[in-house]
Design an enzyme around this catalytic site. Structure first.
Site, PDB file in Angstrom:
ATOM      1  N   ASP A   1      35.419  44.441  36.702  1.00 30.31           N
ATOM      2  CA  ASP A   1      35.505  42.826  37.814  1.00 30.31           C
ATOM      3  C   ASP A   1      34.896  42.265  37.188  1.00 30.31           C
ATOM      4  OD1 ASP A   1      37.733  43.945  39.792  1.00 30.31           O
ATOM      5  OD2 ASP A   1      36.534  45.823  39.313  1.00 30.31           O
TER       6      ASP A   1
ATOM      7  N   HIS B   1      25.346  44.970  40.835  1.00 28.93           N
ATOM      8  CA  HIS B   1      26.565  45.761  40.379  1.00 28.93           C
ATOM      9  C   HIS B   1      26.179  46.572  38.950  1.00 28.93           C
ATOM     10  CE1 HIS B   1      28.607  45.217  44.096  1.00 28.93           C
ATOM     11  NE2 HIS B   1      29.041  43.652  43.674  1.00 28.93           N
TER      12      HIS B   1
ATOM     13  N   ASP C   1      24.131  41.982  50.789  1.00 33.90           N
ATOM     14  CA  ASP C   1      25.285  41.828  50.192  1.00 33.90           C
ATOM     15  C   ASP C   1      26.496  42.288  50.510  1.00 33.90           C
ATOM     16  OD1 ASP C   1      26.622  40.192  48.049  1.00 33.90           O
ATOM     17  OD2 ASP C   1      27.758  42.174  47.887  1.00 33.90           O
TER      18      ASP C   1
ATOM     19  N   HIS D   1      28.805  43.729  49.376  1.00 36.11           N
ATOM     20  CA  HIS D   1      29.221  45.166  48.321  1.00 36.11           C
ATOM     21  C   HIS D   1      27.823  46.075  48.252  1.00 36.11           C
ATOM     22  CE1 HIS D   1      31.525  41.562  47.717  1.00 36.11           C
ATOM     23  NE2 HIS D   1      32.645  43.138  47.378  1.00 36.11           N
TER      24      HIS D   1
ATOM     25  N   ASP E   1      28.583  36.967  51.441  1.00 35.85           N
ATOM     26  CA  ASP E   1      29.648  37.515  51.353  1.00 35.85           C
ATOM     27  C   ASP E   1      30.003  38.180  53.004  1.00 35.85           C
ATOM     28  OD1 ASP E   1      29.557  39.919  48.317  1.00 35.85           O
ATOM     29  OD2 ASP E   1      28.079  39.151  49.908  1.00 35.85           O
TER      30      ASP E   1
ATOM     31  N   TYR F   1      31.257  34.578  48.906  1.00 36.75           N
ATOM     32  CA  TYR F   1      32.663  33.189  48.791  1.00 36.75           C
ATOM     33  C   TYR F   1      33.159  32.312  49.444  1.00 36.75           C
ATOM     34  CZ  TYR F   1      31.000  37.006  45.059  1.00 36.75           C
ATOM     35  OH  TYR F   1      30.379  37.969  44.009  1.00 36.75           O
TER      36      TYR F   1
END
Ligand SMILES: NCCCNCCCCCC(O)(O)C(F)(F)F
Ligand SMILES: [Zn+2]
Length: 577
Positions: free
Chosen positions: A83, A126, A163, A165, A256, A296
C-alpha cells in the site's frame, strides 16, 4: 512527457493521499488568520545520517535509486511493499518531510518556539526499518524522536499517535526502548481492519526493557465519538503520561480519526483535537511537536488542523457538548488495556480493584445500533457543525487584590478570560461568588461545585493526580460549566506544582473562564497561579510514584459511586449494581 503522465499511466495513483491535503489545510490556516500568528519554519531535506537513525542502509540505498528508475522498475520496486506508491519525486518529498519534522524539533528544543506543527507529505508512522508501507517512506516521527535523544540528550519522549491507523513502524522502532513511550489508538475491528496485525492489539505492551512503554488501544467498532476519545485520554493515557513525565511530546497527528473520513469512519468532531492537544500541552512544560500523518476528508482535515494549531497558539478551547459517555466497545478495550498495563504503571495498580458491574448507559447504543438515518450515510455524506469561533478576550487575566471586590461577571461576560483574587476569607468569598453568579448573572451559567474529593483529601501528588484524571476531568467535561471557580482552601494539602497543573487542566472547560480565589496570606501562590492563567505551561510534577493505596481506593470508590450519573467516569463495562 513529464513524470506525472508517466506516473498516471502505469501505477494505480493513490486516490486519498493527495497533494490537496496540504494545500487545503494550509489554506484554512491562512483564512483563519492563524499563519499570521505563527512563525513559518524553513524546511530542509534530511541527510542520510538522520534517516539512518531509524532505517537500514540497504533500504535507504534502494529508495535513493527510485528517482532514476523506469516506470517498470518503479512498479517492480513498489510491489515489494504494501500500500505505498513510488513516484520519481517521492524520495525528495520524503526527505523534506523528515527534514521539516527535525526543523520543528530543533526550534522547540532550542526554545525558539513553545510548540509547533509540521504539515508534511508523505506521512511516516507505518514505515519500518527496511520497508515502506501504507503511503509512508521514512518514519518522520520515529526519526524525530531518535534525533531529539541523540542531539539534545532528551531522556523521555512521549509519542501520541491519534491517527486512526496503527503506526506499527513506530511501535517496532521503540518496542524495547523505555525512553520512548508510544501510545496509539487505531481502528482494529478484531484484526479485520488494515494493517490487520496481531501486533496492534492491546496485549502488545513492549519487550524486555521496553515492556509497558507501548500502549495499543484497538477500536473494535467504527462510529467512535468525542466521549470515547476523552475517556481513553482521562482513564489511560494521561495518568500514564504523568507518571512517565516526558521531556518532549511528539504527536503523530493523523486526522483520519475525525468524522467524515473514509478510512476511519469515526464520528469524533474536529474540535476534539483542540482538547487532545491542550491536554498534552500540560506535559513536558508544553514542548510539543505535532507532525501530520493521515486525514483524507479535506473538510474535516482542514478543520482539525485549525483546531490543533489554534490550541497550540493558546486560544481558549471550545466547550465539547453532548458528551454521552463511552460506548460498550470502548469500555471493553479500555478495561483490556488497563489490565495489560497494570503491572507496568502504578497509576493503574489499584484501578478496578473495586469490582464493578455493567450499567445501562444513558443513550448508549453500541456503535452498530446507531439511529438508522445516520448509519446509512457514507463517511463523505456525514455532516457536522463547523467548530465554534474561539475568540480570545482582549485581556487574558486580571488579579484582584484584597481591597477590591471580586466581580466574576467581568470574567463571565467575556471581557477577560480568567482572573485571580486574593481574599480575606476564601470560603466565605466563594459562597458570595456562587450566590452572586447564580443570582446576578444570567442563570444559564452553571458552576463547577466543589468537587467531592475523597474525604481525607489526597495528600500525595500521585493520589491527587489520580483524582484529577479519573474524577475531575471527566466530570468537568460532562458537566460542561460556564465558569470554573477554583478555591484554594487553607490547609488543602495541595502542593504548589500540583496546584499549577490543576489550574492549567481546568482551562479545558468554560472557554478558559477560570476565577481563582486565594487566601490573602497565600501570597506566594499568586505568581505561580497567575503564570498559569496567562497561558504558561505548568512545571512538571516529576515521575510520579505509586499513590497511597487508601487514596487510590478512595478515588475509585467515589468514581464508582458517581459513575451511575456521570458515565464519562466509567472505565469498565460494569457498574456497582
Ligand atoms: N485494502 C488495503 C487498504 C490499505 N489502506 C492503507 C491505509 C494507509 C493509511 C496511512 C495513514 O493514514 O495511516 C498515514 F497516516 F500513514 F497516512
Ligand atoms: Zn491513518
Amino acid at each position: 512527457m513529464n513524470c506525472r503522465s508517466l506516473f498516471v499511466h502505469f501505477s494505480p495513483a493513490c486516490k486519498i493521499e493527495v497533494p490537496e491535503r496540504l494545500t487545503v489545510s494550509h489554506g484554512a490556516l491562512v483564512r483563519n488568520g492563524l499563519t499570521d500568528r505563527c512563525i513559518c519554519l524553513p524546511v530542509r531535506e534530511a541527510v542520510d545520517a538522520e534517516i539512518l537513525l531509524v532505517h537500514s542502509e540497504e533500504y535507504l540505498e534502494a529508495v535513493k535509486q527510485t528517482p532514476h528508475m523506469t516506470l517498470e522498475d518503479l512498479k517492480e520496486f513498489t510491489l515489494q511493499y504494501g500500500d505505498v506508491y513510488f513516484h520519481p519525486n517521492i524520495y525528495h518529498c520524503a526527505k523534506l518531510a523528515v527534514g521539516s519534522a527535525l526543523q520543528l524539533v530543533d526550534s522547540v528544543l532550542m526554545g525558539k518556539v513553545k510548540n509547533g506543527m509540521a504539515l508534511v507529505r508523505p506521512p511516516g508512522h507505518h514505515s519500518m526499518r527496511s520497508a515502506a508501507n501504507g503511503f509512508c517512506v521514512f518514519n518522520n516521527v520515529a526519526i524525530a524522536a531518535q534525533y531529539a535523544k541523540q542531539k539534545y540528550g532528551v531522556k523521555r519522549i512521549l509519542i501520541v499517535d491519534w491517527d486512526i491507523h496503527h503506526g506499527q513502524g513506530v511501535q517496532y522502532c521503540f518496542e524495547d526502548d523505555p525512553s520512548v513511550l508510544y501510545f496509539s489508538w487505531h481502528r482494529y475491528e478484531h484484526q479485520k481492519f488494515w494493517p490487520n496485525l496481531k501486533d496492534s492489539d492491546y496485549d502488545i505492551v513492549g519487550k524486555g526493557e521496553g515492556a509497558g512503554f507501548n500502549i495499543n488501544v484497538p477500536w473494535n467498532k467504527v462510529g467512535m465519538e468525542n466521549s470515547d476519545y476523552l475517556s481513553v485520554f482521562c482513564h489511560l493515557l494521561l495518568p500514564i503520561a504523568y507518571e512517565f513525565c516526558p521531556d518532549l511530546v511528539l504527536v503523530c497527528a493523523g486526522f483520519d480519526s475525525a468524522i467524515g473520513d473514509p478510512e476511519g469512519e469515526m464520528c469524533a468532531t474536529p474540535d476534539i483535537f483542540a482538547h487532545l492537544t491542550y491536554l498534552l500541552m500540560n506535559l513536558a512544560e508544553g514542548k510539543l511537536c505535532a507532525v501530520l500523518e493521515g486525514g483524507y476528508n479535506l473538510t474535516s482535515l482542514a478543520q482539525s488542523v485549525c483546531q490543533t494549531v489554534q490550541t497550540l497558539l493558546g486560544d481558549p478551547l471550545p466547550p465539547l457538548t453532548n458528551l454521552t459517555g463511552p460506548c460498550r466497545s470502548t469500555l471493553e478495550s479500555l478495561q483490556c488495556v488497563r489490565a495489560a498495563h497494570r503491572q507496568h504503571w502504578s497509576c493503574l495498580r489499584h484501578a478496578g480493584t473495586i469490582s464493578t458491574k455493567r450499567i445501562k448507559l444513558s443513550g448508549e447504543g453500541n456503535k452498530d445500533e446507531a439511529e438508522v438515518g445516520e448509519e446509512q450515510k457514507s463517511p463523505e455524506e456525514k455532516i457536522w457543525p463547523e467548530p465554534p469561533k474561539r475568540i480570545c478576550p482582549p485581556v487574558c487575566s486580571a488579579v484582584v487584590l484584597p481591597d477590591g471586590v471580586v466581580c466574576p461577571d467581568i470574567i463571565i461576560l467575556f471581557q477577560i478570560r480568567n482572573g485571580l483574587a486574593l481574599v480575606g476569607d476564601a470560603a466565605m468569598t466563594m459562597t458570595c461568588v456562587v450566590q452572586y453568579v447564580a443570582a446576578e448573572v444570567d442563570s444559564r451559567y452553571e458552576l463547577i461545585k466543589n468537587f467531592p474529593f475523597p474525604s481525607q483529601g489526597c495528600t500525595d501528588t500521585s493520589g491527587f493526580a489520580q483524582a484529577m484524571f479519573s474524577l475531575l476531568l471527566p466530570l468537568g467535561y460532562q458537566y460542561n460549566p460556564s465558569l470554573v471557580l477554583l478555591v484554594r482552601m487553607p490547609g488543602s494539602g495541595v502542593c504548589d506544582i500540583m496546584w499549577q497543573q490543576l489550574t492549567g487542566l481546568l482551562q479545558s472547560f468554560a472557554h478558559g473562564h477560570t476565577l481563582v480565589l486565594l487566601q490573602e496570606d497565600d501570597k506566594a501562590c499568586v505568581g505561580p497561579t497567575a503564570s498559569i492563567l496567562l497561558g504558561n505551561p505548568a512545571p512538571p510534577l516529576g515521575q510520579l510514584p505509586a499513590s497511597l493505596k487508601e487514596d487510590a481506593e478512595a478515588v475509585e470508590r467515589l468514581r464508582s459511586r458517581l459513575q451511575a450519573d456521570w458515565n464519562l467516569l466509567l472505565t469498565t463495562g460494569e457498574s456497582t449494581k
